[in-house]
Scaffold this active site. Structure first.
Site, PDB file in Angstrom:
ATOM      1  N   CYS A   1       0.819  -1.218   0.000  1.00  0.00           N
ATOM      2  CA  CYS A   1       0.000   0.000   0.000  1.00  0.00           C
ATOM      3  C   CYS A   1       0.851   1.266   0.000  1.00  0.00           C
ATOM      4  O   CYS A   1       0.678   2.141  -0.846  1.00  0.00           O
ATOM      5  CB  CYS A   1      -0.923   0.001   1.210  1.00  0.00           C
ATOM      6  SG  CYS A   1      -1.937   1.478   1.320  1.00  0.00           S
TER       7      CYS A   1
ATOM      8  N   GLY B   1     -10.224  -4.567 -16.115  1.00  0.00           N
ATOM      9  CA  GLY B   1     -10.957  -3.319 -15.900  1.00  0.00           C
ATOM     10  C   GLY B   1     -11.376  -3.132 -14.461  1.00  0.00           C
ATOM     11  O   GLY B   1     -12.469  -2.651 -14.167  1.00  0.00           O
TER      12      GLY B   1
ATOM     13  N   HIS C   1     -24.713  23.633   3.156  1.00  0.00           N
ATOM     14  CA  HIS C   1     -24.912  24.057   1.766  1.00  0.00           C
ATOM     15  C   HIS C   1     -23.960  25.207   1.438  1.00  0.00           C
ATOM     16  O   HIS C   1     -23.797  26.119   2.239  1.00  0.00           O
ATOM     17  CB  HIS C   1     -26.357  24.535   1.580  1.00  0.00           C
ATOM     18  CG  HIS C   1     -26.617  25.126   0.227  1.00  0.00           C
ATOM     19  ND1 HIS C   1     -26.758  24.354  -0.907  1.00  0.00           N
ATOM     20  CD2 HIS C   1     -26.726  26.427  -0.175  1.00  0.00           C
ATOM     21  CE1 HIS C   1     -26.956  25.158  -1.944  1.00  0.00           C
ATOM     22  NE2 HIS C   1     -26.938  26.411  -1.524  1.00  0.00           N
TER      23      HIS C   1
END
EC number: 1.8.1.4
Length: 466
Positions: free
Chosen positions: A42, A181, A444
């Site tokens: 990793c 893929g 928001h």
């Protein structure tokens, strides 16, 4: 001979996290790593370097394709300095692996450099510059995985390569053919497509990212086609041959017709296999199954009661964060605690742009198990935040139980989905309903509003902004 309460073989995310947790719980701990740096696949040749290149190539694409629409004009041509880009990637890797060295010292964990192999269930021989032997009451095997290959492909690691070589190429391919893929192939394919390579993806299954929700696969396929990548699904590769600086790939399509592809590099990305080479597991009484995986019980205990195994070397998804969870789980189990892992709630992420992330059941799984469910979906293009940044591709889809409204799966593709999926994991960990999520305030303008809107759509089909 040094004696330890626990020894960990392998220093990837599973191994080093297990070592830290063991040390925190008061165990005298050793970690054994065959390579010169800690961090495993990793940190060295996987998650971290690939994300560094994804980030750098994303900046390049933004500069060449999108800066102008933001009113940013760059005089002259924008050029790629691949050597410098690869150098930055390596600097990120070095800094990250150096951080693991620091954590080992901080937690008083002894680090042994060399190949660890069992002499018996409580003794491990370490072959490095010198040969050392240690004694461990308990051992955690965290030896990870290696790239898989197809039996007829000769990986020369120059033109026919794995992900390891793809992370340190000295030139941008003219035409990169990718066999597979899945996550790794698509991430690296996007890196080199952004930098100017022609990219062809060859996938055996009928869609890319075949283990994820079909809706995500369809949307990501659109993104790659829009970037002018050739996507050959339902293609069975039958030969890969190098001819000088050319690589010829032959495959049969679903009609049985032969398709011939010619490129200068071929990335073989057909998954990964558990890595136990040199472990001498049988000497410790540790069983390995026909798939090369170490067999474990529900406590991740092997057939030798004092030896545990975690991460890619056992069953389950090959994910760094899954290995980390298992490392903590084993450490706490050995300390007499009662930890838990819900494997259904370990998220999967593809770090292309847009990002793809999912947790829980797919629609295909729910149908197969005859579970009645409802769907709430919301497109990113309907978000003010997405329009402001120009990241309008993708959607969030929430699957909820038709009767109880409990969230059963969350599937998303779009900007920052790798981060947004954590909200879904928290919600599902606490058995939230779609209505629960819909009633929580989301700031928001943010990308996270798409999660709330999808929950509203699943609850009463009342999304506000579509």
């Amino acid at each position: 001979m040094n004696s330890y309460d626990v020894a960990i073989i392998g220093s990837g995310p599973g191994g080093y996290v297990a070592a830290i947790r063991c040390a925190q719980l008061g165990m005298k701990t050793a970690i054994i790593e065959k390579y010169n740096t800690l961090g495993g696949t990793c940190l060295n040749v996987g998650c971290i370097p690939s994300k560094a290149l994804l980030s750098s190539s994303h900046h390049y694409e933004e500069a060449t394709k999108h800066f102008e629409e933001h009113g940013i004009e760059i005089p002259g041509d924008v050029k790629v300095n691949l050597e410098k880009m690869i150098g930055r990637k390596q600097a990120v890797v070095d800094q990250t692996t150096g951080g693991i060295d620091y954590l080992m010292k901080k937690n008083n964990i002894d680090v042994y450099q060399g190949l660890g192999s069992f002499k018996d269930a409580t003794h491990i021989t370490i072959k490095g510059e010198d040969t050392t032997e240690i004694e461990a009451k308990k051992t955690i095997i965290a030896t990870g995985s290696k790239p898989s290959n197809l039996p007829f492909i000769n990986l020369d690691k120059e033109r026919i390569i794995t992900s390891t070589e793809a992370l340190k190429l000295k030139e941008i391919p003219k035409h990169l053919i990718i066999i597979g893929g899945g996550v790794i192939g698509l991430e690296l394919g996007q890196v080199y497509r952004r930098l100017g390579a022609e990219v062809t993806v060859v996938e055996y299954m009928d869609r890319i990212i075949p283990t994820m929700d079909a809706g995500l696969s369809k949307e990501l396929n659109k993104v790659f086609k829009k970037a002018k990548c050739t996507m050959n699904v339902s293609h069975k590769v039958k030969s890969v041959e190098r001819q000088g600086d050319k690589v010829i790939v032959k495959a049969d399509n679903k009609k049985g017709e032969e398709v011939v592809m010619e490129g200068d590099y071929c990335l073989v990305s057909v998954g990964r296999r558990p890595y136990t080479d040199g472990l001498n597991a049988e000497a410790a009484g540790v069983k390995i199954n026909d798939r090369g995986q170490i067999e474990v019980n529900d406590h991740l205990q092997t057939s030798a009661s004092n030896i545990y195994a975690i991460g890619d070397v056992i069953k389950g998804a090959m994910l760094a964060h899954k290995a980390e969870e298992e490392g903590v789980f084993v450490a706490e189990t050995m300390a007499g605690q009662k930890p838990h892992i819900d494997y259904n709630l370990i998220p999967g992420v593809v770090y292309t742009w847009p990002e793809v992330a999912a947790v829980g059941k797919t629609e295909e799984e729910l149908k197969e198990n005859k579970v009645e469910y409802k769907v709430g979906q919301f497109p990113f293009r309907a978000l003010g935040r997405a329009r402001a940044s120009g990241d309008i591709d993708g959607f969030v889809k929430i699957l909820a139980d038709k009767k109880t409204d409990e969230v059963l799966g969350v599937h998303m593709i779009g900007a920052r989905c790798a981060d947004l999926i954590a909200e879904a994991v928290v919600a599902m960990e606490y058995k939230a309903s779609a209505e629960d999520i819909s009633r929580m305030s989301h700031a928001h303008p943010t990308f996270a509003e798409a999660v709330k809107e999808a929950a509203l759509a699943a609850t009463e089909d009342r999304a506000l902004h579509v």
